[in-house]
Design a protein around this motif. Structure first.
Motif, short mmCIF file in Angstrom:
data_model
loop_
_atom_site.label_atom_id
_atom_site.label_comp_id
_atom_site.label_asym_id
_atom_site.label_seq_id
_atom_site.Cartn_x
_atom_site.Cartn_y
_atom_site.Cartn_z
N VAL A 12 0.83 -1.20 0.00
CA VAL A 12 0.00 0.00 0.00
C VAL A 12 0.87 1.25 0.00
O VAL A 12 0.56 2.23 -0.65
N GLY A 13 1.93 1.22 0.73
CA GLY A 13 2.83 2.37 0.81
C GLY A 13 4.27 1.92 0.69
O GLY A 13 4.57 0.74 0.55
N GLU A 14 5.16 2.88 0.75
CA GLU A 14 6.56 2.51 0.68
C GLU A 14 7.35 3.40 1.64
O GLU A 14 6.93 4.51 1.97
N LEU A 15 8.45 2.90 2.12
CA LEU A 15 9.30 3.61 3.06
C LEU A 15 10.31 4.41 2.26
O LEU A 15 10.98 3.88 1.38
N VAL A 16 10.41 5.70 2.58
CA VAL A 16 11.33 6.56 1.87
C VAL A 16 12.33 7.10 2.88
O VAL A 16 11.95 7.63 3.92
N LYS A 17 13.59 6.96 2.58
CA LYS A 17 14.64 7.47 3.46
C LYS A 17 15.09 8.81 2.90
O LYS A 17 15.45 8.93 1.73
N ALA A 75 17.99 17.13 5.33
CA ALA A 75 16.90 17.68 6.14
C ALA A 75 15.55 17.17 5.62
O ALA A 75 15.31 17.13 4.42
N PRO A 76 14.66 16.81 6.54
CA PRO A 76 13.33 16.38 6.10
C PRO A 76 12.54 17.56 5.56
O PRO A 76 12.80 18.70 5.91
N PRO A 77 11.59 17.29 4.69
CA PRO A 77 10.78 18.39 4.16
C PRO A 77 9.92 18.99 5.26
O PRO A 77 9.68 18.36 6.29
N PRO A 78 9.47 20.22 5.07
CA PRO A 78 8.61 20.83 6.10
C PRO A 78 7.35 20.01 6.30
O PRO A 78 6.83 19.40 5.37
N VAL A 79 6.86 19.99 7.53
CA VAL A 79 5.69 19.19 7.87
C VAL A 79 4.49 19.59 7.04
O VAL A 79 3.70 18.75 6.63
#
Length: 162
Positions: free
Chosen positions: A59-64, A68-72
């Motif tokens: 259904v989904g996939e894990l993305v690493k 820096a993570p994108p803004p919430v």
């Protein structure tokens, strides 16, 4: 006058041939019949494989993220849910008991059973519906309902039972 019945099989060799044919001929007919029925239906293996992969994909996939993570705000999208009206809530949660009068629940539209409850006041009815009362579970067992939706269902039942 006595008729003699003759045997067609006179030697052991003839017996073996007849037994072998009795086994081989029905099997051959079954194989040929199966080939006739299914022989023209060739399955495209690439299309079949693609179809199976589509049905069993996650259904989904894990993305690493590297860095820096994108803004919430960019990740989370909110969906405004439309609140259900009293009739919708009644038909989804309340009708199971109040439709048939199960476990002492007053039926929708039964003025004699609803009159003493209505006399207690609408705030008491709201509290019983939201928190549960006797055998009735809180929010009719639909914990995802908001308090306002439950109140709308109570208002709907009271209006139909006056």
């Amino acid at each position: 006058m006595s008729e003699e019945h003759g045997n067609l099989i006179k030697t052991p060799k003839q017996l073996i041939v007849v037994c072998a044919l009795a086994l081989i001929i029905p099997v051959a007919i079954a194989v040929l019949g199966a080939q006739l029925v299914t022989g023209h239906k060739r399955i495209d293996t690439t299309e079949a494989k693609r179809s199976v992969e589509q049905r069993i994909k996650p259904v989904g996939e894990l993305v690493k993220f590297d860095g820096a993570p994108p803004p919430v705000a960019a990740v989370v999208t909110t969906v405004a849910l439309k609140a259900k009206n009293g009739e919708e809530v009644f038909n989804g949660a309340c009708v199971a008991c109040h439709g048939a009068g199960i476990a002492g629940a007053p039926k929708l539209g039964d003025k004699a059973l609803w009159a003493p409850r209505i006399a207690q006041g609408v705030n008491v009815l709201y509290e019983h519906a939201i928190k549960g009362f006797k055998t009735m579970p809180a929010k009719g067992g639909q914990v995802a309902l908001s308090d306002d939706e439950v109140k709308a269902a109570v208002d709907y039942q009271v209006a139909k039972s006056k």
